[in-house]
Scaffold this motif. Structure first.
Motif, short mmCIF file in Angstrom:
data_model
loop_
_atom_site.label_atom_id
_atom_site.label_comp_id
_atom_site.label_asym_id
_atom_site.label_seq_id
_atom_site.Cartn_x
_atom_site.Cartn_y
_atom_site.Cartn_z
N GLU A 299 1.58 -0.27 -7.53
CA GLU A 299 1.94 -0.82 -6.41
C GLU A 299 1.38 0.23 -5.31
OE1 GLU A 299 2.76 -3.87 -5.37
OE2 GLU A 299 3.12 -4.42 -7.72
N LEU A 300 1.63 1.23 -5.15
CA LEU A 300 1.10 2.34 -4.10
C LEU A 300 -0.56 2.36 -4.35
CD1 LEU A 300 3.89 5.02 -4.02
CD2 LEU A 300 3.29 3.47 -2.29
N TRP A 301 -1.19 2.82 -5.59
CA TRP A 301 -2.44 2.82 -5.72
C TRP A 301 -3.22 1.35 -5.09
CZ3 TRP A 301 -6.70 0.39 -7.64
CH2 TRP A 301 -7.61 1.24 -8.04
N GLN A 302 -2.31 0.04 -5.31
CA GLN A 302 -3.34 -0.85 -5.35
C GLN A 302 -3.31 -1.35 -3.77
OE1 GLN A 302 -1.00 -3.84 -8.05
NE2 GLN A 302 -2.68 -3.58 -9.33
N THR A 303 -2.17 -0.88 -3.26
CA THR A 303 -2.06 -1.12 -1.71
C THR A 303 -2.96 -0.13 -0.98
OG1 THR A 303 0.52 -1.65 -1.75
CG2 THR A 303 -0.35 -0.87 0.23
N ARG A 304 -3.02 1.08 -1.34
CA ARG A 304 -4.08 2.15 -0.81
C ARG A 304 -5.40 1.69 -0.89
NH1 ARG A 304 -4.88 8.05 -3.83
NH2 ARG A 304 -5.61 6.68 -5.28
N PRO B 79 -10.25 6.58 -0.45
CA PRO B 79 -8.95 6.26 -0.78
C PRO B 79 -7.70 7.57 -0.62
CG PRO B 79 -9.92 5.14 -2.44
CD PRO B 79 -10.94 5.78 -1.78
N GLY B 80 -8.50 8.84 -1.09
CA GLY B 80 -7.78 10.12 -0.78
C GLY B 80 -7.27 10.14 0.67
N LYS B 81 -8.01 9.79 1.74
CA LYS B 81 -7.80 9.99 2.98
C LYS B 81 -6.79 8.93 3.68
CE LYS B 81 -12.23 11.91 4.52
NZ LYS B 81 -11.70 13.22 4.80
N VAL B 82 -6.56 8.06 2.73
CA VAL B 82 -5.63 7.21 3.20
C VAL B 82 -4.04 7.42 2.79
CG1 VAL B 82 -4.42 4.61 2.83
CG2 VAL B 82 -7.20 5.00 3.01
N LEU B 83 -4.05 7.95 1.49
CA LEU B 83 -2.68 8.48 0.56
C LEU B 83 -3.34 9.31 -0.59
CD1 LEU B 83 0.34 8.30 1.04
CD2 LEU B 83 0.34 6.77 -0.76
N ASP C 198 -3.27 11.33 -4.20
CA ASP C 198 -2.61 10.90 -5.59
C ASP C 198 -1.37 11.48 -5.58
OD1 ASP C 198 -4.94 9.59 -6.09
OD2 ASP C 198 -5.50 10.90 -7.89
N ALA C 199 -1.23 12.89 -5.14
CA ALA C 199 -0.12 13.83 -5.32
C ALA C 199 1.24 13.02 -4.54
CB ALA C 199 -0.14 15.16 -4.53
N ALA C 200 0.83 12.41 -3.65
CA ALA C 200 2.08 11.54 -2.77
C ALA C 200 2.45 10.13 -3.59
CB ALA C 200 1.31 11.21 -1.33
N ILE C 201 1.57 9.73 -4.11
CA ILE C 201 1.87 8.45 -4.83
C ILE C 201 2.68 9.03 -6.24
CG2 ILE C 201 0.98 6.75 -6.65
CD1 ILE C 201 -1.56 6.51 -4.88
N VAL C 202 2.47 10.16 -6.85
CA VAL C 202 3.08 10.64 -7.88
C VAL C 202 4.52 10.86 -7.35
CG1 VAL C 202 3.41 12.17 -9.74
CG2 VAL C 202 1.43 11.05 -9.38
N GLU C 203 4.67 11.61 -6.23
CA GLU C 203 5.92 12.15 -5.82
C GLU C 203 6.91 10.79 -5.52
OE1 GLU C 203 7.29 14.92 -5.08
OE2 GLU C 203 5.60 15.82 -6.28
#
Length: 431
Positions: free
Chosen positions: A257-262, A273-277, A279-284
């Motif tokens: 869900e976070l990946w698709q929203t990002r 995408p990395g400037k939006v959020l 990968d480390a934050a998504i996993v956290e």
């Protein structure tokens, strides 16, 4: 001096000031010469239909191969589109084209149909060139040629220096090429990237011919040129960095869900995408399953300079994952269409593990004798598939047929079939 550099000594190369050297690229001391300026200067950027038409006419009237390169804005913009296209051809000089202002270059592609395109690491640039209508019918890849010829360093700068004796500037490879207007130093760097590509191609062709590998290279180039566009990845969210830490299905749903929203936000804003959020934050967030915005803000990657509205957007995605039924949750792991990971072979199928061990050793030894990387001799995935499910009668004919079915080129089949036939007859209890 390498043999390839010796063959290049006859080429009419240009030095820093644009004048031809007497003896190739190296100075009197043998040191590489910095290449600081394109031989005709920095050309103007083509940014309108009239100027593009002139370039198309000039390149159609040129002779010999055409050097082609493209600059993207990876890490800055969404996707992998081209933001500058560079070309050089005998009789036409160098052209720098802005594909934002001129998004349809199919006319140029058609004008160069049947011409050999010279690219460095072609598979990186071909997708973005295809998007703007530029598709080569045949090509020469100087990076792949360098691999097959046994060069230990195959970046463009290293190849130009080792083969031709010139030093290219390296400072602008990772800049934001979507910047407008493009600064002059960047344009100089971009023009120099195609300045010596054809010279490099000619030297590498001679070197491959000397080694008896030219036909192999031509087969590889044909395979690249004729390959269809890559299929979109299934479930690309599973490639989120750090996914190995995510075990439970509910947590996997949060990643999705976070990946698709990002991705939606990044596409809308045209940013990486990395400037939006991250990968480390998504996993956290997936591991923590935060109960509310306050808990989310306490996680690494969310609290620092992130506004309330953004936090609510991410928390809403987390809540969507939490509300899914069990049947809607993603399954752990990606669907496996090939053999299991080799580390599991000894337990699952000791005979297959023995075959793989023998095949890997044989491929490694042959690649060393041929002076090329193993992965260019034969794809590791092909070796694994053959060793896991070998032909019923593993003779030369059946192994060659299986290799062809996995996409191996004729030269690869000829080289590796004998050693794989022997490896597939290996008996043992483990790797």
């Amino acid at each position: 001096m390498t043999d390839a550099r010796e063959t290049a000594a006859d080429s009419p190369l240009r030095t820093t000031g644009g004048a031809p050297p007497d003896d190739g690229g190296s100075s009197d001391t043998g040191a590489p010469i910095p290449l600081l300026e394109p031989r005709e200067g920095i050309p103007p950027v083509i940014a309108d239909a009239a100027a593009l038409a002139e370039v198309i006419g000039a390149f159609a009237a040129g002779s010999g191969p055409v050097a082609v390169d493209a600059e993207r804005a990876s890490g800055y913009r969404y996707g992998q589109r081209a933001y500058l296209v560079q070309l050089r051809r005998e009789g036409a000089g160098t052209a720098l084209i802005d594909p934002v202002a001129c998004p349809d270059l199919s006319g140029l592609g058609e004008a160069l149909s049947g011409v050999e395109w010279v690219l460095h690491a072609a598979t990186q640039d071909l997708p973005c060139l295809r998007e703007i209508g530029m598709v080569p019918s045949h090509l020469f890849d100087t990076e792949l040629a360098g691999r097959l010829a046994g060069f230990p360093r195959v970046g463009l700068g290293a190849m130009v220096e080792n083969v031709l004796g010139f030093v290219l500037e390296k400072g602008h490879s990772a800049v934001d090429w979507s910047t407008r207007p493009l600064p002059e130093p960047w344009l100089r760097y971009a023009a120099l990237d195609v300045e010596l590509l054809v010279d490099l191609r000619d030297a590498l062709e001679k070197e491959l011919d000397r080694q008896g590998k030219l036909e192999w290279a031509l087969q590889e180039f044909d395979a690249i040129a004729s390959a269809p566009p890559a299929e979109p990845r299934k479930e690309p969210w599973r490639r989120t960095s750090g996914m190995h830490r995510v075990r439970r299905r509910r947590q996997l749903a949060v990643v999705r869900e976070l990946w698709q929203t990002r991705d939606r936000v990044a596409r809308r804003r045209d940013v990486s995408p990395g400037k939006v959020l991250s990968d480390a934050a998504i996993v956290e967030a997936a591991l923590a399953l935060p109960a509310n915005v306050h808990a989310l803000a306490a996680l690494n990657g969310f609290g620092h300079r992130m506004g309330r509205r953004q936090l609510e957007q991410w928390q809403t995605a987390v809540e969507r994952a939490k509300s899914l039924s069990e049947s809607q949750l993603p399954q752990p792991g990606q669907p496996v269409t090939g053999p299991p990971p080799p580390r599991a072979w000894a337990d699952k199928d000791p005979a297959a593990a023995a075959r793989l061990s023998a095949a890997r050793a044989a491929v490694s030894a042959l690649a060393e004798r041929l002076n090329m990387p193993q992965e260019n001799l034969v794809a590791p995935d092909t070796v694994r598939r053959l060793c896991w499910e070998p032909p019923k009668d593993a003779d030369a004919g059946s192994v060659a047929t299986a290799l062809a079915g996995h996409g191996a080129r004729p030269w690869q089949i000829e080289q590796v079939t004998p050693i794989l036939v022997e490896a597939l007859s290996t008996k043992g209890t483990g790797a």
